[in-house]
Design a protein around this motif. Structure first.
Motif, PDB file in Angstrom:
ATOM      1  N   ASP A   1      36.549  50.604  26.236  1.00  0.00           N
ATOM      2  CA  ASP A   1      36.103  49.055  25.321  1.00  0.00           C
ATOM      3  C   ASP A   1      37.714  48.973  25.693  1.00  0.00           C
ATOM      4  OD1 ASP A   1      36.622  50.776  23.450  1.00  0.00           O
ATOM      5  OD2 ASP A   1      35.154  49.347  22.704  1.00  0.00           O
ATOM      6  N   SER A   2      38.015  47.451  24.840  1.00  0.00           N
ATOM      7  CA  SER A   2      39.519  47.297  24.299  1.00  0.00           C
ATOM      8  C   SER A   2      40.255  48.643  23.719  1.00  0.00           C
ATOM      9  CB  SER A   2      39.660  46.049  24.002  1.00  0.00           C
ATOM     10  OG  SER A   2      38.874  46.262  22.178  1.00  0.00           O
TER      11      SER A   2
ATOM     12  N   LEU B   1      43.147  43.092  28.923  1.00  0.00           N
ATOM     13  CA  LEU B   1      42.341  43.003  27.784  1.00  0.00           C
ATOM     14  C   LEU B   1      41.318  41.826  27.684  1.00  0.00           C
ATOM     15  CD1 LEU B   1      43.786  43.860  24.340  1.00  0.00           C
ATOM     16  CD2 LEU B   1      42.476  45.823  26.065  1.00  0.00           C
ATOM     17  N   SER B   2      41.785  41.165  28.279  1.00  0.00           N
ATOM     18  CA  SER B   2      40.792  39.237  28.234  1.00  0.00           C
ATOM     19  C   SER B   2      40.066  39.839  29.896  1.00  0.00           C
ATOM     20  CB  SER B   2      41.942  39.096  28.837  1.00  0.00           C
ATOM     21  OG  SER B   2      42.950  38.664  29.522  1.00  0.00           O
ATOM     22  N   GLN B   3      40.455  40.992  30.756  1.00  0.00           N
ATOM     23  CA  GLN B   3      38.918  41.383  32.112  1.00  0.00           C
ATOM     24  C   GLN B   3      38.996  42.536  31.445  1.00  0.00           C
ATOM     25  OE1 GLN B   3      41.808  42.015  35.138  1.00  0.00           O
ATOM     26  NE2 GLN B   3      43.586  40.099  34.373  1.00  0.00           N
TER      27      GLN B   3
ATOM     28  N   VAL C   1      47.633  42.505  27.494  1.00  0.00           N
ATOM     29  CA  VAL C   1      47.520  41.344  26.915  1.00  0.00           C
ATOM     30  C   VAL C   1      46.003  40.984  27.746  1.00  0.00           C
ATOM     31  CG1 VAL C   1      46.350  39.088  25.907  1.00  0.00           C
ATOM     32  CG2 VAL C   1      48.767  41.068  24.730  1.00  0.00           C
ATOM     33  N   LYS C   2      46.787  40.685  29.130  1.00  0.00           N
ATOM     34  CA  LYS C   2      46.420  39.944  30.064  1.00  0.00           C
ATOM     35  C   LYS C   2      45.092  40.933  30.687  1.00  0.00           C
ATOM     36  CE  LYS C   2      50.161  37.166  31.762  1.00  0.00           C
ATOM     37  NZ  LYS C   2      50.876  37.231  33.145  1.00  0.00           N
TER      38      LYS C   2
END
Length: 290
Positions: A240-241, A286-288, A283-284
């Motif tokens: 996960d993140s 992580l958004s996926q 961050v981009k």
């Protein structure tokens, strides 16, 4: 985030004479067991870095006084330090820093197909700013890895990342990789995504399994090696993140060794700057992540 697991960063080398004091193309750094640097950082990035000082290390060549000279001549304001700086100068300084960091990151090299073998080395003459052990010296742990053929027969994961096995206890390492290559495949996806964030080719990164010691990752000749053991123990069941954040900061730490070998304040500053510079792309990513 704490990834130290009771260990710390260090520099190491592929030959007994390879250390931070060597000239270009003669340096190799590696992770170390022990205490991390005492550099303190403030804010979000400082908190993230706090746990990182103890788990990753460096084995990179091509690091010398020239890099430090670039930093001093290009980035530090000239003249009286008490003189107010203009917005234009601040912007120019930041642009110069980012250009230098980007160049250092992109200077990463291909991993060594033959593996790495470096002896344990003790350094008694340490540069200013490098934390010393209780006896005033730094012990660089050995590193011994060799290519692992794997189920694909090409010594790589499915997506093309090279795989190595530790040889200090090959009776445990090689069978583990053979029985758990699915973990290699999962870890390789994480490494691939993060390599994309830092705009690195997959030939500059590798996965290895070492059941002994405390090395989470290391930088050898500006190539990055990541220990599967920590992925299996910490993240395999939940990619996960949190997993990506952990290995993102590991990447930043190791890439900072492309600029400086020692684990001193300068290295800590470069780690923070690299992590900050590539944060928007991270961050981009992580958004996926589910």
């Amino acid at each position: 985030k704490n990834e130290s697991n009771g260990d710390s960063s260090t520099l190491a080398s592929q030959s007994i004479n390879d250390n931070h004091a060597s000239g270009p193309d003669n340096n190799t750094n590696m992770n170390k067991e022990g205490k991390g640097t005492k550099k303190r950082s403030s804010g979000f990035m400082g908190k993230v870095l706090k746990g990182l000082h103890g788990g990753v290390g460096n084995v990179s060549k091509g690091v010398g006084s020239g890099t430090r000279q670039i930093k001093q001549n290009t980035l530090l304001p000239a003249g009286d330090s008490n003189t107010p700086s203009s917005p234009e100068r601040d912007a120019s300084t930041q642009q110069s820093l980012e250009a230098m960091l980007n160049q250092a990151v992109q200077s990463s090299r291909s991993v060594d197909n033959a593996g790495i073998r470096s002896p344990e080395t003790t350094i008694t003459s340490l540069p200013q700013g490098l934390e010393r052990g209780d006896n005033g010296c730094e012990v660089i742990p050995s590193q011994d890895i060799r290519p692992f053929k794997g189920p694909h027969g090409n010594f790589k994961s499915r997506n093309g990342i090279k795989v190595f096995t530790g040889t200090s206890d090959a009776s445990d390492a090689a069978p583990f990789l053979a029985q758990n290559f699915n973990a290699v495949e999962r870890f390789s996806v994480v490494i691939q995504h993060l390599a994309t964030v830092f705009k690195l080719h997959l030939r500059t990164v590798a996965i290895y399994y070492q059941p002994n010691g405390h090395t989470i990752a290391f930088n050898s000749n500006k190539a990055l090696y990541f220990n599967l053991r920590y992925f299996c123990n910490l993240h395999q069941d939940r990619v996960d993140s949190s997993c990506y954040s952990y290995w993102y900061m590991t990447f930043a730490h190791e890439l900072a060794h492309n600029l400086v070998s020692a684990h001193n304040k300068e290295h800590g500053s470069f780690t923070e700057s690299i992590a900050s510079m590539y944060l928007p792309d991270f961050v981009k990513l992580l958004s996926q992540i589910p």
